[in-house]
Scaffold this active site. Structure first.
Site: not given
Ligand code: BGC
Length: 885
Positions: A262
């Site tokens: 993530d």
């Molecule tokens: C989120 C993800 C997301 C990523 C990119 C993260 O903070 O948890 O779900 O895909 O950011 O935006």
């Protein structure tokens, strides 16, 4: 290796690819192609494929990986997901993207319809590719464990079987259009507070039975990528958790794609890649150190190769590899990108459906676009109309009629003689939740407008906001301020902060206002800073500080406290309720940093206690004279924060109570992504849950209210009657104590909890009414494979066409070997029936639904068990006992 050599080698191995035939015969050439690329890559180039970098083209991708053009490895763009293809150009005020804003995934879950999930995925996949992206960061499949979790709207409900079925279908839909799906967030990322570091203590059985099935199903459906979650699971961060990333994902599930972290969730370099993380996102803060680790012997080069191979295999599988930059064309395309190797997917169970080529309007699968940018596969043209059709259908199908006493809904012609429409989200549509799933579309119709349009010219449809979210500009009499332009002259006294529309401040300018605010009387003032033209993603910001505390921050995504609901004039609206003492000047400061190219709009507004009361009274007065009042209510679910209460925010409960007191024929439409408490329920005959219904939500809402469509959605989450009734309602369980959240409620999540402890919910899992009625009869159950085949007759005994989601639950044996809930969902089917129609329905209970996790594997839970069939988890109409052995 030179480019020419690389091309020749690749062309040579590629030429033997055939698109039919046994899996093994094809896997070898693919491996050989990838081996050839691996041999051609330098260590630095390999490492650069394993982490994100800054995108040279601002296309709105959440993540970017530069390719290796000299070898035909394309740059990759990764886009959020999961409610539409999000572009960061949507930050900061009035701008919106092109992508379809789909209904929130919770609405999709409420359809209980894998076919719609596939179509939902197809919109994501097609638009992902059409908008210049390659990988979509969807679906999100974390189980709803606590009702207040900020991202509950973004996921597929509280039941693992439902989430698994929908996730698999969505993955097929996405990937059938040639985009890679990324199932996220693996695993046990079930709330937002402290999500970056919380240590989730969860036993293996609970993981396997509740939190992992949807991931497993997505992997089995061929998902190209998995995103590791932020939290720790049993002491280890997910992104360096060998048990999750290698033992389960690779060794057991045979996942052949790649795992990314993530965003900012990579905690280490060597331990992470060794544990099974392949790609750091969005930067190389950790993984750029892998080159040194290999050089110094801390890391085997083969581990780097393993991760690069996983990525290249997927690029090959999706036809994204192209010919080397400026390289020879002799024979290369046919082999390298000549179609999606069905064979490769053999190990991925299901892989890419044949439908892949069908959705691509740019030509046959695998046709080269003539350059590495965007990969070798032609991109489809953007088809907003198709996206809108799917968005509308999901919004309609996911609507859940929670209550309809006296058949208040659908509204009758006579009701339209005077219809009161109340609530801010009637006029300013709340199409989606907040955070990385936010997809903004300009020109989205409001429910109020849609109701007027559909009701026709003879109807009288009037609106009152009821809850004032915008307020009015703070008057000069309350302000004593000076304004300073950064880089400009000295401070100048001003009496207002109200620079919007034609009065906007110059693009790229930055200002500070400092001084005091003085309320005429003591009370709770909702202080609002409203603005546009200062997107944080471009370095802009607008903040409001009162008495030294920052109370408002106009921000696009996370961290600010911007409302998801724009002001009536389209500004982003942030702020908080502050107690001000009458006559006492309170220090106030506004700081606004604009960005080039967009005029800077800033306004300081307030909702005074008097205004608040007047708004409520005006709504009640409108309702009093009306035939029917429809109150639109909302909550604002967002990534990055859990809700602090299950109550509707902003005195909406008081508004609904006041309207219902003024007119007993009151219906409530909920635009919420989560369960909410409903203290007014006994006084409100009808409640329609529309969730965050996407860009076509207004028309869908109006169609349902007016009876042009019939609700058929079912709750994918239990609504508790009281907050303390919900599962995990102790601090140790949620949000955790001293950084640890103990999931010792075990498998008793969602309805499993309410059923096991005999707690009456406000609305049970699977609940949802219709404008017609259904009858169930004639249940028979017989063994089928390692599961059961369940047959019954479903009849529409009402007067109009409608849809029923018939649900099959299985009970445990009398003396289960492990603690088991009274019943679990084992199958479901969505059936559309004409009035009077009867249909014999057969569904399959999969073998897994009859098993529990026995420590080393799935164990049949043998004994005398009951199969129950009905309209919700608490409305079971048929029952038959079977012996499972
Ligand atoms: C989120 C993800 C997301 C990523 C990119 C993260 O903070 O948890 O779900 O895909 O950011 O935006």
């Amino acid at each position: 290796m030179t480019r020419r050599e690389a091309a020749r080698l690749l062309a040579g191995v590629g030429a033997v690819v055939a698109f039919a035939g046994p899996v093994r015969a094809e896997a070898a050439p693919v491996q050989a192609r990838v081996d050839a690329l691996l041999r051609g890559l330098t260590l630095q180039e390999k490492i650069a494929l394993l982490h994100g970098a800054t995108d040279p083209a601002a296309k709105g991708a959440a993540g970017y990986v530069p390719g290796v053009p000299r070898l035909g490895i394309p740059e990759l763009r990764l886009a959020d997901g999961p409610a539409g293809v999000r572009g960061t150009t949507q930050a900061g005020g009035r701008t919106a993207g092109r992508a379809t804003a789909l209904p929130a995934p919770v609405a999709l879950a409420a359809t209980f319809d894998p076919d719609l999930a596939r179509r939902y995925g197809a919109v994501l996949g097609r638009e992902c590719r059409a908008l210049g992206m390659d990988v979509i960061l969807a679906p999100m499949v974390n189980i709803v464990r606590v009702p207040q979790a900020g991202r509950n709207f973004e996921t597929l409900g509280e039941d693992p079987l439902l989430a698994a079925a929908l996730a698999a279908a969505e993955v097929r839909g996405i990937q059938g259009e040639g985009a890679l799906a990324t199932v996220k967030h693996y695993a046990a990322n079930n709330f937002e507070n402290e999500r970056q570091h919380v240590d989730v203590r969860v036993d293996e059985r609970t993981l396997r039975e509740i939190y992992l099935p949807a991931f497993e199903a997505a992997v089995a459906a061929g998902a190209g990528a998995v995103m590791a979650a932020y939290p720790r699971v049993n002491g280890r961060y997910c992104a360096e958790n060998r048990h999750l990333l290698t033992e389960i994902l690779r060794d057991e599930w045979r996942f052949a794609g790649w795992v990314m972290s993530d965003w900012g969730g990579t905690r280490s370099d060597v331990p992470s890649i060794e544990a099974g993380l392949d790609m750091e996102m969005p930067s190389g803060a950790r993984f750029s150190g892998l080159a040194e680790a290999v050089a110094s012997g801390r890391l085997a080069g083969s581990v780097v190769d393993r991760s690069v191979r996983r990525i290249l295999l997927q690029l090959d599988r999706f036809g994204l590899l192209s010919e080397p930059l400026n390289g020879p064309t002799d024979g290369l395309p046919g082999g390298l990108t000549g179609g999606l190797p069905g064979g490769l997917t053999g190990g991925l169970t299901g892989g890419l459906p044949g439908g892949l080529t069908g959705g691509l309007s740019g030509g046959p699968a695998g046709r080269l676009t003539g350059g590495p940018a965007g990969g070798g596969r032609a991109r489809p043209v953007f088809d907003g109309a198709a996206g809108a059709v799917a968005a509308r259908e999901v919004a309609l199908a996911g609507a859940v009629l929670l209550r309809n006493e006296g058949d208040l809904l659908p509204l009758l012609h006579a009701d339209l003689a005077d219809l009161a429409v109340i609530g801010p989200t009637a006029a300013a549509p709340l199409a989606g939740g907040g955070g990385s799933a936010r997809v903004l579309r300009s020109g989205t119709e409001s429910p109020y407008a849609a109701l007027r349009r559909r009701a026709g010219a003879t109807a009288r449809v009037r609106f009152a906001t009821g809850v004032d979210l915008d307020g009015v500009p703070v008057p000069a009499s309350a302000l004593s301020l000076t304004r300073t332009r950064r880089g400009g002259g000295g401070p100048e006294p001003v009496t207002r902060v109200d620079h919007t529309g034609a009065g906007a401040l110059p693009a790229g300018s930055s200002y500070t206002w400092t001084g005091t605010i003085t309320a005429p009387a003591t009370g709770d003032y909702d202080l609002r800073v409203q603005g546009a033209g200062a997107p944080p993603s471009s370095g802009g910001s607008i903040t409001l500080t009162v008495d030294g505390t920052r109370v408002g921050a106009v921000e696009a995504l996370l961290g600010g406290n911007s409302s998801l609901i724009a002001t009536a004039d389209g500004l982003t609206n942030a702020g908080a309720v502050v107690r001000l003492e009458g006559g006492r000047p309170t220090p106030l400061r506004i700081s606004a940093t604009g960005v080039a190219g967009t005029p800077l709009e800033v306004r300081l507004a307030w909702v005074t206690p008097t205004r608040r009361q007047e708004a409520r009274e005006a709504a009640a007065a409108l309702a009093r004279g009306a035939q029917v009042a429809v109150v639109f209510s909302f909550d604002e679910g967002t990534e990055g924060a859990d809700r602090t209460s299950l109550a509707l925010p902003k005195e909406q409960d008081a508004l609904i109570a006041a309207v219902a007191a003024a007119n007993p024929r009151t219906a409530v439409v909920l635009n919420t992504g989560h369960p909410v408490l409903m203290p007014w329920l006994a006084d409100v005959p009808a409640v329609l849950q529309m969730w965050y219904p996407g860009q076509e939500g207004a028309d869908a809402t109006a169609a349902l209210l007016l009876g042009a469509a019939c609700p058929g959605g079912k709750l994918p989450v239990t609504f508790p009657a009281r907050a303390e009734d919900a599962p995990a309602a102790t601090p140790e369980r949620y949000p955790g104590v001293a950084g640890t959240a103990v999931y010792d409620e075990g498998v008793f999540v969602g309805y499993r909890h309410y059923d096991a402890y005999g707690i009456e919910p406000l609305f049970p899992f699977g609940h949802g009414l219709s404008y017609t009625r259904f009858a169930y009869e004639g249940l028979s159950v017989r063994p089928s494979g390692d599961g059961l085949s369940v047959t019954f007759i479903l009849a529409n005994v009402g007067r109009r066409e409608g849809v029923e989601v018939a649900q099959v639950y299985v009970t445990p044996p009398a003396d289960p070997p492990v603690p088991m809930p009274p019943r679990v969902l084992a199958a479901f089917t969505r059936v559309r029936l004409a009035p009077g129609e009867r249909r014999r329905v057969t569904v399959t209970v999969p073998g897994r639904a009859l098993r529990h996790w026995g420590g080393q594997g799935w164990v049949l839970t043998a004994g005398r068990r009951a199969v129950q069939v009905g309209s919700s988890s608490r409305d079971l109409r048929l029952r038959r006992e079977v012996t499972v052995r």
